[in-house]
Scaffold this motif. Structure first.
Motif, short mmCIF file in Angstrom:
data_model
loop_
_atom_site.label_atom_id
_atom_site.label_comp_id
_atom_site.label_asym_id
_atom_site.label_seq_id
_atom_site.Cartn_x
_atom_site.Cartn_y
_atom_site.Cartn_z
N PHE A 125 2.76 8.56 2.40
CA PHE A 125 2.65 8.49 0.94
C PHE A 125 3.93 8.95 0.23
N ASP B 253 6.28 7.05 -0.99
CA ASP B 253 6.49 6.20 -2.16
C ASP B 253 5.60 6.63 -3.32
N LEU B 254 4.35 6.96 -3.02
CA LEU B 254 3.43 7.41 -4.05
C LEU B 254 3.91 8.72 -4.67
N ASP C 182 6.87 7.97 -6.94
CA ASP C 182 6.41 7.38 -8.21
C ASP C 182 5.77 8.43 -9.10
N TYR D 195 0.85 -1.18 0.00
CA TYR D 195 0.00 0.00 0.00
C TYR D 195 0.89 1.23 0.00
N PHE D 196 0.29 2.38 -0.12
CA PHE D 196 1.06 3.60 -0.21
C PHE D 196 1.27 4.27 1.13
N ILE E 88 -0.70 15.68 -3.28
CA ILE E 88 -0.63 14.75 -4.41
C ILE E 88 -1.74 15.05 -5.42
#
Length: 193
Positions: free
Chosen positions: A125, A127-128, A131, A9-10, A101
């Motif tokens: 978040f 990692d999100l 990305d 998961y994020f 985001i």
């Protein structure tokens, strides 16, 4: 057959662990408050009956139902208050990075590919966001290549057009234009999935 794997998961794992621990702590506190409150109310009820000269209770249900309902009602209110506080604290922690985001996605949708998509180092978040920034960088690089190819194609087309007007088109100019068209096609095809 693949073995069960933990889904990615994020949200950071330590944040998930803290959330689960908070939930377990709240549930434990709720159970303890319910038990203590029930024991107290039942004791008071029994003490009141013990010293009473007139006892009209015929079943245990009549004796303990009011104490049980009262204890659960009070503990449910305490639990609801603690849960509301926890949800509010969780929302206050997750809302800013999610809002950032969302704004970054809107910026990318409007072709704002020059600004980085980053959130605070302590926010969830990460990692999100990383990305998303990698996607933005990749799109920016592809757009730069397409613009370069467009410029090459325009220059080669202009040069070929001038030589046609002068009545002496060359095979070299035609080959350069075809090469530029092929490069442009490859760059545009890189957007296809």
């Amino acid at each position: 057959m693949q073995a069960s794997r933990r889904r990615i998961y994020f949200i950071k794992k330590d944040f998930q662990s803290r959330f689960i621990l908070r939930f377990v702590a709240i549930a434990t506190v709720w159970a303890a408050i319910s038990s203590i409150l029930f024991a107290y109310l039942a004791k008071e009820r029994l003490a009141g009956i013990r010293y009473s000269s007139h006892v009209d209770i015929t079943t245990m249900r009549e004796l303990l139902l009011p104490a049980t309902v009262g204890a659960h009602a009070v503990s449910l209110l305490v639990f609801a208050g603690i849960l509301a506080y926890t949800i509010r604290a969780l929302w206050k922690r997750l809302d800013p990075p999610l809002r950032k985001i969302k704004n970054d996605l809107s910026m990318i949708a409007e072709c704002g590919l020059s600004e980085e998509c980053m959130i605070g180092k302590v926010d969830e978040f990460q990692d999100l966001a990383a990305d998303l920034d990698a996607m933005r960088t990749g799109l920016r690089e592809k757009m730069v290549r397409i613009k370069e190819r467009h410029r090459e194609l325009s220059n080669d087309a202009d040069a070929l057009g001038k030589s046609i007007q002068e009545g002496k088109p060359s095979a070299t100019q035609t080959a350069m234009l075809q090469s530029a068209v092929e490069k442009m096609k490859r760059d545009i095809d890189s957007f296809q999935c």
